[in-house]
Design a protein around this motif. Structure first.
Motif, PDB file in Angstrom:
ATOM      1  N   PHE A 181       2.119   6.638  -5.789  1.00  0.00           N
ATOM      2  CA  PHE A 181       1.128   5.512  -5.054  1.00  0.00           C
ATOM      3  C   PHE A 181       2.375   4.805  -4.359  1.00  0.00           C
ATOM      4  O   PHE A 181       2.087   4.489  -3.181  1.00  0.00           O
ATOM      5  CB  PHE A 181       0.340   4.698  -5.904  1.00  0.00           C
ATOM      6  CG  PHE A 181      -1.046   5.306  -6.114  1.00  0.00           C
ATOM      7  CD1 PHE A 181      -1.870   5.031  -4.965  1.00  0.00           C
ATOM      8  CD2 PHE A 181      -1.305   5.866  -7.534  1.00  0.00           C
ATOM      9  CE1 PHE A 181      -3.199   5.441  -5.496  1.00  0.00           C
ATOM     10  CE2 PHE A 181      -2.366   6.376  -7.383  1.00  0.00           C
ATOM     11  CZ  PHE A 181      -3.364   6.375  -6.298  1.00  0.00           C
ATOM     12  N   LEU A 182       3.490   4.357  -4.821  1.00  0.00           N
ATOM     13  CA  LEU A 182       4.568   3.669  -4.104  1.00  0.00           C
ATOM     14  C   LEU A 182       5.065   4.708  -2.907  1.00  0.00           C
ATOM     15  O   LEU A 182       5.243   4.153  -1.645  1.00  0.00           O
ATOM     16  CB  LEU A 182       5.653   3.494  -4.945  1.00  0.00           C
ATOM     17  CG  LEU A 182       5.204   2.230  -5.778  1.00  0.00           C
ATOM     18  CD1 LEU A 182       6.559   2.014  -6.798  1.00  0.00           C
ATOM     19  CD2 LEU A 182       5.218   0.874  -5.111  1.00  0.00           C
ATOM     20  N   LEU A 183       5.247   5.959  -3.104  1.00  0.00           N
ATOM     21  CA  LEU A 183       5.712   6.836  -2.057  1.00  0.00           C
ATOM     22  C   LEU A 183       4.639   6.946  -0.986  1.00  0.00           C
ATOM     23  O   LEU A 183       4.969   7.040   0.073  1.00  0.00           O
ATOM     24  CB  LEU A 183       6.049   8.188  -2.823  1.00  0.00           C
ATOM     25  CG  LEU A 183       7.418   8.349  -3.684  1.00  0.00           C
ATOM     26  CD1 LEU A 183       7.399   9.698  -4.264  1.00  0.00           C
ATOM     27  CD2 LEU A 183       8.564   7.958  -2.813  1.00  0.00           C
ATOM     28  N   PHE A 184       3.433   6.992  -1.386  1.00  0.00           N
ATOM     29  CA  PHE A 184       2.206   7.030  -0.272  1.00  0.00           C
ATOM     30  C   PHE A 184       2.303   5.942   0.435  1.00  0.00           C
ATOM     31  O   PHE A 184       2.204   5.790   1.603  1.00  0.00           O
ATOM     32  CB  PHE A 184       1.104   7.255  -1.212  1.00  0.00           C
ATOM     33  CG  PHE A 184      -0.330   7.266  -0.462  1.00  0.00           C
ATOM     34  CD1 PHE A 184      -0.673   8.516   0.549  1.00  0.00           C
ATOM     35  CD2 PHE A 184      -1.198   6.344  -0.263  1.00  0.00           C
ATOM     36  CE1 PHE A 184      -1.540   8.686   1.066  1.00  0.00           C
ATOM     37  CE2 PHE A 184      -2.208   6.459   0.694  1.00  0.00           C
ATOM     38  CZ  PHE A 184      -2.342   7.692   1.460  1.00  0.00           C
ATOM     39  N   ARG A 185       2.712   4.799  -0.302  1.00  0.00           N
ATOM     40  CA  ARG A 185       2.536   3.651   0.505  1.00  0.00           C
ATOM     41  C   ARG A 185       3.585   3.513   1.396  1.00  0.00           C
ATOM     42  O   ARG A 185       3.546   2.927   2.488  1.00  0.00           O
ATOM     43  CB  ARG A 185       2.673   2.271  -0.594  1.00  0.00           C
ATOM     44  CG  ARG A 185       2.509   1.020   0.242  1.00  0.00           C
ATOM     45  CD  ARG A 185       2.391  -0.190  -0.874  1.00  0.00           C
ATOM     46  NE  ARG A 185       2.099  -1.469   0.040  1.00  0.00           N
ATOM     47  CZ  ARG A 185       2.030  -2.466  -0.833  1.00  0.00           C
ATOM     48  NH1 ARG A 185       1.875  -2.638  -2.060  1.00  0.00           N
ATOM     49  NH2 ARG A 185       1.433  -3.588  -0.078  1.00  0.00           N
ATOM     50  N   LEU A 186       4.831   3.859   0.991  1.00  0.00           N
ATOM     51  CA  LEU A 186       6.030   3.924   1.859  1.00  0.00           C
ATOM     52  C   LEU A 186       5.915   4.756   3.141  1.00  0.00           C
ATOM     53  O   LEU A 186       6.336   4.619   4.205  1.00  0.00           O
ATOM     54  CB  LEU A 186       7.400   4.172   1.114  1.00  0.00           C
ATOM     55  CG  LEU A 186       7.868   3.397   0.149  1.00  0.00           C
ATOM     56  CD1 LEU A 186       8.992   3.618  -0.790  1.00  0.00           C
ATOM     57  CD2 LEU A 186       8.149   1.965   1.005  1.00  0.00           C
ATOM     58  N   PRO A 234      -2.931   1.638   0.072  1.00  0.00           N
ATOM     59  CA  PRO A 234      -1.979   0.622   0.613  1.00  0.00           C
ATOM     60  C   PRO A 234      -2.047  -0.841   0.453  1.00  0.00           C
ATOM     61  O   PRO A 234      -1.423  -1.688   0.428  1.00  0.00           O
ATOM     62  CB  PRO A 234      -2.019   1.005   1.914  1.00  0.00           C
ATOM     63  CG  PRO A 234      -2.474   2.474   1.850  1.00  0.00           C
ATOM     64  CD  PRO A 234      -3.252   2.533   0.752  1.00  0.00           C
ATOM     65  N   LYS A 235      -3.562  -1.140   0.376  1.00  0.00           N
ATOM     66  CA  LYS A 235      -4.120  -2.568   0.304  1.00  0.00           C
ATOM     67  C   LYS A 235      -3.746  -2.958  -1.101  1.00  0.00           C
ATOM     68  O   LYS A 235      -3.461  -4.120  -1.457  1.00  0.00           O
ATOM     69  CB  LYS A 235      -5.491  -2.598   0.738  1.00  0.00           C
ATOM     70  CG  LYS A 235      -5.553  -2.153   2.116  1.00  0.00           C
ATOM     71  CD  LYS A 235      -7.273  -2.095   2.400  1.00  0.00           C
ATOM     72  CE  LYS A 235      -7.472  -1.480   3.833  1.00  0.00           C
ATOM     73  NZ  LYS A 235      -8.808  -1.023   3.846  1.00  0.00           N
ATOM     74  N   LYS A 236      -4.357  -2.321  -2.005  1.00  0.00           N
ATOM     75  CA  LYS A 236      -4.484  -2.769  -3.428  1.00  0.00           C
ATOM     76  C   LYS A 236      -4.065  -1.751  -4.283  1.00  0.00           C
ATOM     77  O   LYS A 236      -4.506  -0.831  -5.080  1.00  0.00           O
ATOM     78  CB  LYS A 236      -5.806  -2.915  -3.995  1.00  0.00           C
ATOM     79  CG  LYS A 236      -6.514  -4.196  -3.217  1.00  0.00           C
ATOM     80  CD  LYS A 236      -7.867  -4.190  -3.555  1.00  0.00           C
ATOM     81  CE  LYS A 236      -8.789  -5.345  -2.605  1.00  0.00           C
ATOM     82  NZ  LYS A 236     -10.072  -5.361  -3.073  1.00  0.00           N
ATOM     83  N   ILE A 237      -2.516  -1.657  -4.451  1.00  0.00           N
ATOM     84  CA  ILE A 237      -1.854  -0.714  -5.038  1.00  0.00           C
ATOM     85  C   ILE A 237      -1.909  -0.777  -6.797  1.00  0.00           C
ATOM     86  O   ILE A 237      -2.143   0.266  -7.530  1.00  0.00           O
ATOM     87  CB  ILE A 237      -0.195  -0.624  -4.814  1.00  0.00           C
ATOM     88  CG1 ILE A 237       0.428   0.450  -5.270  1.00  0.00           C
ATOM     89  CG2 ILE A 237       0.517  -1.874  -5.233  1.00  0.00           C
ATOM     90  CD1 ILE A 237       1.800   1.033  -4.476  1.00  0.00           C
ATOM     91  N   VAL A 238      -1.933  -1.670  -7.353  1.00  0.00           N
ATOM     92  CA  VAL A 238      -1.898  -2.112  -8.726  1.00  0.00           C
ATOM     93  C   VAL A 238      -3.327  -1.538  -9.170  1.00  0.00           C
ATOM     94  O   VAL A 238      -3.723  -1.057 -10.167  1.00  0.00           O
ATOM     95  CB  VAL A 238      -1.961  -3.646  -8.998  1.00  0.00           C
ATOM     96  CG1 VAL A 238      -2.130  -3.728 -10.467  1.00  0.00           C
ATOM     97  CG2 VAL A 238      -0.449  -3.791  -8.902  1.00  0.00           C
ATOM     98  N   THR A 239      -4.427  -1.908  -8.319  1.00  0.00           N
ATOM     99  CA  THR A 239      -5.841  -1.662  -8.733  1.00  0.00           C
ATOM    100  C   THR A 239      -5.943  -0.030  -8.450  1.00  0.00           C
ATOM    101  O   THR A 239      -6.480   0.757  -9.284  1.00  0.00           O
ATOM    102  CB  THR A 239      -7.025  -2.568  -7.533  1.00  0.00           C
ATOM    103  OG1 THR A 239      -6.823  -3.586  -7.840  1.00  0.00           O
ATOM    104  CG2 THR A 239      -8.098  -1.610  -8.071  1.00  0.00           C
ATOM    105  N   ILE A 254       4.562   8.258 -13.332  1.00  0.00           N
ATOM    106  CA  ILE A 254       4.411   8.983 -12.407  1.00  0.00           C
ATOM    107  C   ILE A 254       3.350   8.639 -11.417  1.00  0.00           C
ATOM    108  O   ILE A 254       3.441   8.917 -10.037  1.00  0.00           O
ATOM    109  CB  ILE A 254       4.163  10.697 -12.785  1.00  0.00           C
ATOM    110  CG1 ILE A 254       5.417  11.129 -13.590  1.00  0.00           C
ATOM    111  CG2 ILE A 254       3.583  11.794 -11.715  1.00  0.00           C
ATOM    112  CD1 ILE A 254       5.187  12.337 -14.427  1.00  0.00           C
ATOM    113  N   THR A 255       2.212   8.202 -11.768  1.00  0.00           N
ATOM    114  CA  THR A 255       1.220   7.679 -11.078  1.00  0.00           C
ATOM    115  C   THR A 255       1.485   6.776 -10.273  1.00  0.00           C
ATOM    116  O   THR A 255       1.252   6.421  -9.096  1.00  0.00           O
ATOM    117  CB  THR A 255       0.143   7.293 -11.713  1.00  0.00           C
ATOM    118  OG1 THR A 255      -0.509   8.264 -12.694  1.00  0.00           O
ATOM    119  CG2 THR A 255      -1.325   6.714 -11.138  1.00  0.00           C
TER     120      THR A 255
END
Length: 119
Positions: free
Chosen positions: A111-116, A59-64, A106-107
């Motif tokens: 991560f976007l779904l996890f963040r939401l 959630p903090k650093k999604i691109v990383t 997919i990755t």
């Protein structure tokens, strides 16, 4: 470039070896550019990689986080194809690069779904 026809897609096992070489070069360059961070993190880390730790950072650093997981997945996939080339008979070509793009998509979506869901 491989998918657009500007460059010829690599065929067979060479495609996977070529990708591993590229990953090694990029990793080396990033380590040189971020040397102080690498040394600092190396000193305080215990070298135990786990997906749960990456998901906690997500959630903090999604691109990383996406970059780390995608690189690990790509490395493992290439190593499996190289190691078991007699059994799996890797083809490479444009399909390999399309598969990498699909893995990245997919990755990123995971991560976007996890963040939401975290919100």
């Amino acid at each position: 470039m491989m998918l657009s026809g500007i460059d010829t897609p690599k065929q067979g096992v060479f495609a996977y070896v070529h990708m591993m070489t590229r990953l090694g070069i990029v990793t080396f360059i990033v380590m040189l550019l971020m040397w102080q961070d690498v040394v600092k993190r190396t000193r305080r880390s215990s070298f135990d990689f786990s997906i749960s730790k990456v998901l906690q950072v997500a959630p903090k650093k999604i691109v990383t986080s996406v970059s780390i997981v995608f690189t690990v997945l790509t490395t493992v996939y290439c190593l499996v194809m190289i190691a078991f080339q007699e059994v799996l008979n890797p083809v490479g070509g444009a399909f390999f690069y399309q598969l990498l793009l699909a893995m990245l998509l997919i990755t990123s979506l995971i991560f976007l779904l996890f963040r939401l869901m975290k919100r």
